[in-house]
Design an enzyme around this catalytic site. Structure first.
Site, PDB file in Angstrom:
ATOM      1  N   LYS A 292       0.826  -1.292   0.063  1.00  0.00           N
ATOM      2  CA  LYS A 292      -0.008  -0.022   0.120  1.00  0.00           C
ATOM      3  C   LYS A 292       0.845   1.257  -0.121  1.00  0.00           C
ATOM      4  CE  LYS A 292      -1.833   3.218   1.910  1.00  0.00           C
ATOM      5  NZ  LYS A 292      -1.550   4.556   1.692  1.00  0.00           N
TER       6      LYS A 292
ATOM      7  N   GLU B 233      10.242   1.503  10.082  1.00  0.00           N
ATOM      8  CA  GLU B 233      11.138   2.402  10.092  1.00  0.00           C
ATOM      9  C   GLU B 233      10.602   3.936  10.272  1.00  0.00           C
ATOM     10  OE1 GLU B 233      14.638   2.353   9.139  1.00  0.00           O
ATOM     11  OE2 GLU B 233      14.598   0.452   9.569  1.00  0.00           O
TER      12      GLU B 233
ATOM     13  N   CYS C 217      13.721  10.896   6.475  1.00  0.00           N
ATOM     14  CA  CYS C 217      13.719  10.484   7.762  1.00  0.00           C
ATOM     15  C   CYS C 217      14.921  10.728   8.554  1.00  0.00           C
ATOM     16  CB  CYS C 217      13.370   9.113   8.001  1.00  0.00           C
ATOM     17  SG  CYS C 217      14.488   8.171   6.911  1.00  0.00           S
TER      18      CYS C 217
ATOM     19  N   GLU D 107       9.511  16.387  14.818  1.00  0.00           N
ATOM     20  CA  GLU D 107      10.081  16.106  13.274  1.00  0.00           C
ATOM     21  C   GLU D 107       9.133  16.913  12.767  1.00  0.00           C
ATOM     22  OE1 GLU D 107       9.241  12.428  11.325  1.00  0.00           O
ATOM     23  OE2 GLU D 107      11.231  12.534  10.559  1.00  0.00           O
TER      24      GLU D 107
HETATM   25  P1  NDP Z   1       2.641   8.300   7.429  1.00  0.00           P
HETATM   26  O1  NDP Z   1       2.938   7.525   8.495  1.00  0.00           O
HETATM   27  O2  NDP Z   1       1.381   9.157   7.374  1.00  0.00           O
HETATM   28  O3  NDP Z   1       2.145   7.154   6.120  1.00  0.00           O
HETATM   29  C1  NDP Z   1       3.105   6.576   5.746  1.00  0.00           C
HETATM   30  C2  NDP Z   1       2.247   5.221   5.018  1.00  0.00           C
HETATM   31  O4  NDP Z   1       1.320   4.715   5.960  1.00  0.00           O
HETATM   32  C3  NDP Z   1       1.322   5.938   3.952  1.00  0.00           C
HETATM   33  O5  NDP Z   1       1.124   4.927   3.076  1.00  0.00           O
HETATM   34  C4  NDP Z   1      -0.110   6.124   4.679  1.00  0.00           C
HETATM   35  O6  NDP Z   1      -0.867   6.251   3.776  1.00  0.00           O
HETATM   36  C5  NDP Z   1      -0.003   4.898   5.407  1.00  0.00           C
HETATM   37  N1  NDP Z   1      -0.753   5.270   6.557  1.00  0.00           N
HETATM   38  C6  NDP Z   1      -1.413   6.079   7.220  1.00  0.00           C
HETATM   39  N2  NDP Z   1      -2.175   5.956   8.392  1.00  0.00           N
HETATM   40  C7  NDP Z   1      -2.340   4.595   8.237  1.00  0.00           C
HETATM   41  C8  NDP Z   1      -3.095   3.481   9.202  1.00  0.00           C
HETATM   42  N3  NDP Z   1      -3.916   4.193   9.964  1.00  0.00           N
HETATM   43  N4  NDP Z   1      -2.977   2.324   8.740  1.00  0.00           N
HETATM   44  C9  NDP Z   1      -2.048   1.775   7.778  1.00  0.00           C
HETATM   45  N5  NDP Z   1      -1.411   2.721   6.870  1.00  0.00           N
HETATM   46  C10 NDP Z   1      -1.395   4.076   7.377  1.00  0.00           C
HETATM   47  O7  NDP Z   1       4.080   9.071   7.174  1.00  0.00           O
HETATM   48  P2  NDP Z   1       4.267  10.055   5.645  1.00  0.00           P
HETATM   49  O8  NDP Z   1       3.664   9.372   4.435  1.00  0.00           O
HETATM   50  O9  NDP Z   1       3.545  11.296   5.938  1.00  0.00           O
HETATM   51  O10 NDP Z   1       5.759   9.810   5.736  1.00  0.00           O
HETATM   52  C11 NDP Z   1       6.624  10.789   6.344  1.00  0.00           C
HETATM   53  C12 NDP Z   1       6.886  10.080   7.628  1.00  0.00           C
HETATM   54  O11 NDP Z   1       7.743   8.960   7.630  1.00  0.00           O
HETATM   55  C13 NDP Z   1       8.030  11.241   8.430  1.00  0.00           C
HETATM   56  O12 NDP Z   1       7.674  11.263   9.742  1.00  0.00           O
HETATM   57  C14 NDP Z   1       9.075  10.425   8.035  1.00  0.00           C
HETATM   58  O13 NDP Z   1      10.228  10.638   9.226  1.00  0.00           O
HETATM   59  C15 NDP Z   1       9.154   9.089   8.201  1.00  0.00           C
HETATM   60  N6  NDP Z   1       9.946   8.240   7.332  1.00  0.00           N
HETATM   61  C16 NDP Z   1      10.763   7.528   7.897  1.00  0.00           C
HETATM   62  C17 NDP Z   1      11.712   6.868   7.084  1.00  0.00           C
HETATM   63  C18 NDP Z   1      12.637   5.880   7.858  1.00  0.00           C
HETATM   64  O14 NDP Z   1      13.257   4.940   6.968  1.00  0.00           O
HETATM   65  N7  NDP Z   1      12.862   5.666   9.031  1.00  0.00           N
HETATM   66  C19 NDP Z   1      11.759   7.025   5.576  1.00  0.00           C
HETATM   67  C20 NDP Z   1      10.961   8.172   5.103  1.00  0.00           C
HETATM   68  C21 NDP Z   1       9.949   8.624   5.886  1.00  0.00           C
HETATM   69  P3  NDP Z   1      -1.334   7.717   3.213  1.00  0.00           P
HETATM   70  O15 NDP Z   1      -0.051   8.033   2.404  1.00  0.00           O
HETATM   71  O16 NDP Z   1      -2.632   7.496   2.529  1.00  0.00           O
HETATM   72  O17 NDP Z   1      -1.430   8.368   4.577  1.00  0.00           O
END
Ligand code: NDP
Length: 495
Positions: free
Chosen positions: A178, A253, A287, A386
């Site tokens: 997803k 992650e 991140c 963040e």
């Molecule tokens: P989110 O946590 O909002 O979303 C990540 C993914 O999870 C998306 O596909 C999102 O869908 C999905 N999602 C959101 N809510 C749910 C739920 N309740 N159940 C299952 N899936 C869900 O993060 P962002 O997309 O905003 O990404 C940015 C964040 O990711 C930052 O905080 C960053 O630090 C972190 N990040 C960490 C990395 C690492 O390697 N540690 C690398 C890159 C980013 P949808 O898009 O539809 O909301």
């Protein structure tokens, strides 16, 4: 809207219309224009995708494929990614606004990830375990888990999805992805290329849509054997508790607030470039962004001067243009979030040395200027939380003990940078910093060969490297009694 391109789910190798009949729009953040509509997935689409992945997992054509042959498929997919790299890079730039030249760089190295795991596929094995009875053989095997759910963010979609898919497939699992609702296109293309590479149709399935609908349905699906997630810490915590309640594993992650530390014995010019790269590359939407900069007091002014000067001259504009150095934030809400954090910082007493404003860069997009904040400390939310944007908080320190205390005073522990020419200090800092990745005199280095793990609220589990084998397999322990002696009656006591 009838002319807008529509992207379907990819389930069992087929393009599938969403059960709800609903679609959502994806917008180019550099221009604000709608570029396509994607299928708005829900629990019904997820159920179809998991069933497809499950039946492929159980199919002898996948289950009995030799690990070496699985490796060939991964290698072939790596080749195809290489052949389509320009298209894939453009697709991601249009979706998330990252610089095309950065995405070209990411795509140039992406096949390496597939080649790395291709080579690992037939090197996964258990071991023979000594027992107290030489007639009893005990050995372990490593088995695939089943259907793995992969939920990924928008900032580096293909790279971060590959970090999950390549080891999961290498180990013999099948996958349902997803992707972030903001970046569906490149992941759907990856799944098509997997079919072209020869993976069985249901090995890689993609259900697009929103986190709360498709994502949550995937996490909650009873046939999922594992969930691998990259995204925010808040969502990660929800996913982890849902997985734990069903006793399935999760690799997470998550976010970061990484320190980038400059000592007075560093090459300050290099350190300044490392600081700029750490926080302004990808408009700070990584991140691992080095969002907290600590400079030893005697070089604080010089570092600040260099960083501020370079930040102020960063060229903002069209991410497709090779001359551009900073593209837009990925979507309007993200730009607004960054802006509100900088406003909050001002309210908390921070001083904006450069940047601090949203702009449309004359393109109608959602950009934010590279921003340097000073007069900040660890009590402020701009330093603790963040921001995920081009905002650096710069603070002075006096000695090693103090900076260790300040740097570790965070809920996160993803990465840390250290700039010093003192070798002993480099090792001392690497040992004492509470972060899963430490860079000394460099920042943002990454390789499929090098394992990485977030400490504290930055994650659970390992990505990249051979350690991932454990993330995507389960261990079985087999006991064989090789003796042909009669088995003693357990209720007859021997004298
Ligand atoms: P989110 O946590 O909002 O979303 C990540 C993914 O999870 C998306 O596909 C999102 O869908 C999905 N999602 C959101 N809510 C749910 C739920 N309740 N159940 C299952 N899936 C869900 O993060 P962002 O997309 O905003 O990404 C940015 C964040 O990711 C930052 O905080 C960053 O630090 C972190 N990040 C960490 C990395 C690492 O390697 N540690 C690398 C890159 C980013 P949808 O898009 O539809 O909301």
């Amino acid at each position: 809207m009838s002319e807008t391109r529509r992207l379907h789910h990819l389930i069992g190798g087929e393009r599938v219309t969403p059960a709800s009949g609903a679609w959502f729009e994806s917008t180019n953040p550099a221009t604000g224009q709608v570029i396509y509509q994607a299928a708005r997935g829900d629990a019904r689409d997820v159920a179809l995708a998991v069933a497809s992945a499950r039946s492929t997992f159980e199919d002898t054509r996948w289950r009995d494929l030799s690990p070496t042959r699985r490796g060939h498929l991964l290698r072939r997919l790596g080749d195809l990614i290489g052949e389509h790299s320009e298209d894939l890079a453009r697709t991601e730039t249009l979706d998330n606004g990252k610089l095309l030249r950065e995405m070209r760089g990411q795509l140039a190295s992406l096949p390496e990830y597939w080649y790395y795991y291709a080579g690992l596929a037939d090197k996964v094995h258990g071991s023979v375990v000594p027992t107290s009875d030489h007639r009893v053989l005990n050995y372990t095997t490593r088995e695939p888990l089943g259907v793995v759910g992969a939920i990924t963010p928008w900032n580096s979609p293909l790279t971060l999805t590959t970090s999950k898919l390549a080891p999961a497939l290498m180990a013999g699992n099948t996958v349902v992805v997803k992707p972030s609702e903001y970046t569906s296109a490149s992941i759907l293309r990856l799944a098509e290329l997997a079919v072209e590479a020869g993976f069985p149709a249901g090995a890689v399935n993609v259900v697009t849509g929103f986190g709360a609908e498709a994502g949550q349905a995937l996490v909650d699906h009873p046939d999922l054997a594992k969930i691998s997630f990259t995204g925010s810490t808040a969502t990660g915590a929800r996913i982890a508790s849902s997985a734990a309640a069903r006793f399935i594993g999760s690799t997470l992650e998550l976010g970061g607030k990484s320190p980038n530390i400059v000592f007075d014995d560093a090459n300050v010019a290099n350190a300044a470039m490392g600081v700029v790269a750490g926080i302004f590359a990808a408009a700070g939407q990584t991140c691992i962004a080095g969002s907290r900069v600590f400079a030893q007091r005697s070089v604080y002014d010089e570092l600040l001067e260099r960083v501020t000067q370079r930040a102020g001259s960063i060229r903002i504009g069209d991410p497709l243009d090779d001359a551009t150095e900073l593209g837009p934030l990925a979507f309007t809400d993200q730009r607004d979030k960054v802006a509100s954090y900088v406003d909050l910082g001002r309210d908390e007493g921070a001083r904006v040395l450069t940047g601090g404003r949203a702009t449309d860069a004359g393109l109608g997009g959602c950009f934010y200027e590279p921003t340097v904040l000073v007069d900040v400390d660890n009590s402020m939310r701009v330093v603790r939380e963040e921001i995920f944007g081009p905002v650096a908080a710069v603070m002075p320190f006096d000695d090693e003990d103090e900076v260790i205390r300040l740097a570790n005073d965070t809920e996160y522990g993803l990465a840390a940078g250290v700039w010093t020419q003192n070798l002993s200090r480099a090792h001392r800092m690497a040992a004492r910093l509470e972060a899963g990745t430490i860079w000394v005199n460099t920042y943002r280095a990454m390789s499929p060969m090098s394992p990485r793990q977030g400490f504290k609220s930055s994650g659970v589990g390992i990505e990249h490297g051979t350690e991932t084998v454990k993330e995507y397999t389960r261990l079985k322990s087999v006991w064989i009694n090789t003796s042909e002696d009669p088995v003693a009656d357990p209720f007859v006591m021997r004298s």
